[in-house]
Enzyme design. Structure first.
Site, PDB file in Angstrom:
ATOM      1  N   HIS A 117       0.851  -1.192   0.000  1.00  0.00           N
ATOM      2  CA  HIS A 117       0.000   0.000   0.000  1.00  0.00           C
ATOM      3  C   HIS A 117       0.884   1.238   0.000  1.00  0.00           C
ATOM      4  O   HIS A 117       1.896   1.290   0.683  1.00  0.00           O
ATOM      5  CB  HIS A 117      -0.877   0.011   1.265  1.00  0.00           C
ATOM      6  N   ASP A 131     -14.683   2.643   8.225  1.00  0.00           N
ATOM      7  CA  ASP A 131     -13.660   3.566   7.719  1.00  0.00           C
ATOM      8  C   ASP A 131     -14.261   4.503   6.672  1.00  0.00           C
ATOM      9  O   ASP A 131     -13.949   5.701   6.637  1.00  0.00           O
ATOM     10  CB  ASP A 131     -12.481   2.791   7.104  1.00  0.00           C
ATOM     11  N   ARG A 140     -13.938  12.805   8.428  1.00  0.00           N
ATOM     12  CA  ARG A 140     -12.615  13.421   8.663  1.00  0.00           C
ATOM     13  C   ARG A 140     -12.312  14.450   7.589  1.00  0.00           C
ATOM     14  O   ARG A 140     -11.755  15.510   7.852  1.00  0.00           O
ATOM     15  CB  ARG A 140     -11.533  12.335   8.674  1.00  0.00           C
ATOM     16  N   SER A 170      -6.996   3.763   9.530  1.00  0.00           N
ATOM     17  CA  SER A 170      -7.753   3.754   8.275  1.00  0.00           C
ATOM     18  C   SER A 170      -7.051   2.869   7.239  1.00  0.00           C
ATOM     19  O   SER A 170      -7.671   1.994   6.617  1.00  0.00           O
ATOM     20  CB  SER A 170      -7.875   5.203   7.774  1.00  0.00           C
ATOM     21  N   LYS A 211      -8.138  -1.491   6.247  1.00  0.00           N
ATOM     22  CA  LYS A 211      -8.458  -1.972   4.891  1.00  0.00           C
ATOM     23  C   LYS A 211      -7.506  -3.097   4.490  1.00  0.00           C
ATOM     24  O   LYS A 211      -7.892  -4.070   3.861  1.00  0.00           O
ATOM     25  CB  LYS A 211      -8.373  -0.821   3.886  1.00  0.00           C
TER      26      LYS A 211
HETATM   27  N1  URA Z   1      -5.262   6.787   3.134  1.00  0.00           N
HETATM   28  C1  URA Z   1      -6.243   6.138   3.779  1.00  0.00           C
HETATM   29  O1  URA Z   1      -6.732   5.120   3.343  1.00  0.00           O
HETATM   30  N2  URA Z   1      -6.702   6.689   4.935  1.00  0.00           N
HETATM   31  C2  URA Z   1      -6.201   7.818   5.470  1.00  0.00           C
HETATM   32  O2  URA Z   1      -6.628   8.227   6.523  1.00  0.00           O
HETATM   33  C3  URA Z   1      -5.167   8.475   4.777  1.00  0.00           C
HETATM   34  C4  URA Z   1      -4.704   7.922   3.601  1.00  0.00           C
END
Ligand code: URA
Length: 434
Positions: A82, A161, A168, A183, A187
């Site tokens: 990621h 999320d 947010r 966050s 995932k």
């Molecule tokens: N990428 C994400 O998936 N979440 C965040 O809070 C910031 C970047």
């Protein structure tokens, strides 16, 4: 206990219990906490933070708030990767086939781009007929055959999320390290891999502007590995300039293919090899980063990586003939150039501005509902440290309309610093945290 008590507790900087965190996520998911209380809670976390244990508990609760992917039927150690998001960051399209061709399964859920950073799914969708909406059953079947699947994020993955991120975004609480870490990691955990390599981007084209902040985020995510039973490596890489030279969806697909053909050297290749080598290390395929890089380079030279990319395209319905015929990935017809205004050296770039310029061409979304122009984007001809003479082309800008091209050009004109002094190239890999 009323949620108001939890809210007051965090406002006062007290540590929350696992039960309080799980209740919060359960009620965010079922919609029974009003947005104003969630927003206030996010702001309390922004100011009072969460410790390592609270962050891990929040992450796991979010990971389990919706569908999760069970990859146990696919043999071997599954690795994921990621990136926290950057400009011309095409590494997934390069390293995923390379790592899969080295015998390590990569089953990856990727996102769409929003803001100045591009999304892997948009890039893949710029390939005619490529399908990104894949069912779990289909993904598992393909993974067993090819070791490689790249698909869009399932709509029911980490719904907590999705809800929190949307709030947010509009309550100035994105830039909280425990919230970013939970966050991202929720995932990744829901997507089921055994090991995860995280590329934390650092610099003026990234969320994390300083090495200190990037290290703090990196350490927060790496430490979560122990709490959630995953092997995690964090690589901190520079976003002081776009990673590749091609910015835009089809342009980035072309640069990825050229890299897999062994025709591209430089930062994009280097970061792809570094991240890929750490994926192989996590999977136990190699015992040093250098061995991993050598194996991946070999798979560029012997064509195995490109063959795996071709297999991915065919598997997901894409037109694989694009690999040898870039005319099938047409670029937008309007082209303007940015010329060097003086002699000298490229001293610095405003990477976020270059990302915004690419958005202006139509290559990125300003709002979630915007439709992307796959053929739009920017080709950079110079990088930091390169010498330029007045009038030489620094960037080519592709768009469908003249106005888009001019808007992008007016941003690009201010995004390059040209000076007389020769400067050294900034470091690319800034840290590795295991
Ligand atoms: N990428 C994400 O998936 N979440 C965040 O809070 C910031 C970047």
């Amino acid at each position: 206990m009323d949620f108001l008590d939890t809210l007051i507790k965090k406002r006062e900087g007290k540590k929350l219990t696992k039960q309080e965190i799980e209740n919060f996520i359960a009620h965010v998911t079922d919609g029974t906490i009003p947005d104003y209380q969630i927003s206030a809670f996010l702001m309390a976390i922004y100011f009072q933070s969460l410790d390592e244990q609270e962050t891990a508990q929040l992450t796991l609760a979010m990971a389990n708030s919706g569908e999760t992917l069970d990859l146990s039927s696919v043999l071997g150690f599954k690795v994921d990767k990621h990136s926290t998001g950057g400009v011309a960051d095409t590494t997934t399209l390069i390293l995923a086939p390379l790592v899969a061709s080295a015998g390590v399964p990569v089953i990856k859920m990727s996102g769409r781009g929003l803001g100045f950073s591009g999304g892997t799914i948009d890039k893949l969708e710029s390939i005619p007929n490529f399908h990104v909406e894949v069912t779990q059953e289909q993904a598992l079947q393909w993974a067993k055959q090819s070791n490689l699947v790249i698909m869009g994020q399932s709509k029911n993955l980490t719904p907590a999320d999705q809800k929190l991120y949307a709030l947010r975004d509009v309550t100035a609480t994105v830039e909280s390290i425990p919230l970013i870490a939970s966050s991202i990691m929720s995932k990744k955990i829901a997507a089921g891999a055994d090991g995860i390599v995280l590329d934390v981007k650092c610099g003026n084209g990234a969320f994390m502007k300083t090495l200190e902040d990037a290290q703090q985020l990196g350490k927060c995510m790496a430490s979560m590995g122990q709490h959630v039973g995953k092997k995690i490596t964090v690589v901190i890489s520079s976003m002081a300039q776009p990673l590749g030279n091609y910015i835009g969806n089809r342009l980035e697909v072309i640069e990825a293919i050229e890299t897999l053909k062994g025709k591209v050297q430089g930062d994009l290749l280097e970061v792809s090899l570094t991240l890929g080598a750490h994926m192989l290390l996590l999977a136990g395929k190699v015992s040093t980063e250098e061995q991993g890089k050598q194996l991946l380079l070999q798979n560029i030279q012997n064509g195995k990586g490109l063959a795996k990319f071709e297999q991915l395209l065919k598997q997901q319905g894409g037109d694989a003939s694009i690999i040898n015929d870039y005319q099938k990935l047409p670029l937008s017809s309007h082209k303007v150039y940015f010329y060097a205004p003086s002699d000298g050296y490229v001293q610095a770039m405003d990477t976020a501005a270059i990302g915004r310029a690419s958005q202006e061409t139509g290559a990125g979304r300003k709002q979630k509902t915007d439709v992307i122009d796959f053929g739009a984007g920017i080709v950079l001809k110079k990088r930091i440290g390169d010498s330029v003479t007045k009038g030489v082309v620094i960037a080519e800008i592709y768009s469908s309309t003249e106005k888009q091209g001019q808007n992008a050009l007016s941003i690009i004109e201010n995004a390059f610093e040209i000076g007389k002094n020769k400067i050294s190239v900034p470091p690319l890999i800034l840290d590795v945290i295991q």
